[in-house]
Design an enzyme around this catalytic site. Structure first.
Site, mmCIF file in Angstrom:
data_model
loop_
_atom_site.group_PDB
_atom_site.id
_atom_site.type_symbol
_atom_site.label_atom_id
_atom_site.label_comp_id
_atom_site.label_asym_id
_atom_site.label_seq_id
_atom_site.Cartn_x
_atom_site.Cartn_y
_atom_site.Cartn_z
ATOM 1 N N SER A 59 36.891 25.053 53.447
ATOM 2 C CA SER A 59 37.819 26.106 53.862
ATOM 3 C C SER A 59 37.334 27.525 53.596
ATOM 4 O O SER A 59 37.798 28.466 54.226
ATOM 5 C CB SER A 59 39.189 25.908 53.214
ATOM 6 O OG SER A 59 39.136 26.201 51.834
ATOM 7 N N LYS A 102 41.315 30.828 47.984
ATOM 8 C CA LYS A 102 41.384 31.481 49.298
ATOM 9 C C LYS A 102 41.191 32.983 49.097
ATOM 10 O O LYS A 102 41.167 33.490 47.996
ATOM 11 C CB LYS A 102 42.741 31.255 49.970
ATOM 12 C CG LYS A 102 43.188 29.803 50.100
ATOM 13 C CD LYS A 102 42.410 29.039 51.118
ATOM 14 C CE LYS A 102 42.957 27.609 51.207
ATOM 15 N NZ LYS A 102 42.010 26.705 51.809
#
EC number: 3.4.21.89
Length: 192
Positions: A59, A102
């Site tokens: 990711s 993230k």
């Protein structure tokens, strides 16, 4: 004529033992120092200062690769708040036992949208040189306004990231730390 050795200037065995004891001492002292070091690392450093994290998914590619290991400064958010572009480790909104990593895209009060594959924050297009290019992803999203006390997080590999577009903004209390250093693998060591 027999020569005698002058031993008056040489230390005795007792003096040697005393000097060794004074110099630094033996197994007990070593074990005590080791125990204190472990207590500091696992009782203070890891819970409050810095912690290592493993990257399990794609990711955050190309910035972070699968199997990378990073250090996150946990104390930073006691003194400041995240900024757009920071890479943050946080407890999952959906599963509090899972840690995620993230990039901060939206701050409290920001409006976040994606149009034609371009990210807009507060109506302004954002330059994102760290984003994986040519991989599709969300061509359109939002707009959504980030609530107070929350942050909008997205992975750099937009087409392969479960992030705030899926689970919503992340509450401030879920933030663990600011990822600042990749320490594994050796060939990729460096600040992030």
């Amino acid at each position: 004529m027999e020569r005698f050795k002058d031993t008056s200037s040489q230390p005795s065995r007792r003096e040697i033992r005393e000097a060794r004891r004074r110099k630094g001492g033996g197994a007990l002292e070593f074990l005590l120092i080791l125990a204190i070091s472990f207590a500091l690392v696992f009782g203070v450093v890891r819970p409050f200062i810095v912690e290592a994290f493993y990257i399990p998914s794609e990711s955050m590619e190309p910035t972070l690769q699968v199997n990378d290991r990073v250090l996150a400064a946990k104390f930073v958010y006691y003194f400041t708040t995240p900024e757009r572009g920071d890479i943050v480790v946080f407890r999952s909104v959906e599963n509090p036992d899972e840690d995620l990593i993230k990039r901060v895209i939206g701050l409290p009060g920001d409006t976040v949208a994606i149009q034609g594959g371009t990210l807009f924050v507060n109506g302004q297009p954002r330059q994102e040189p760290y984003v994986a290019r040519g991989v599709g992803g969300f061509a359109t999203f939002g707009p959504v306004t980030v609530p107070e006390g929350h942050y909008f997080m997205m992975g750099d590999n937009r087409s392969n990231s479960q992030d705030s577009r899926v689970f919503g903004p992340v509450p401030e209390e879920n933030l663990i730390g600011d990822a600042f250093l990749r320490f594994w693998p050796p060939g990729r060591i460096g600040l992030i």
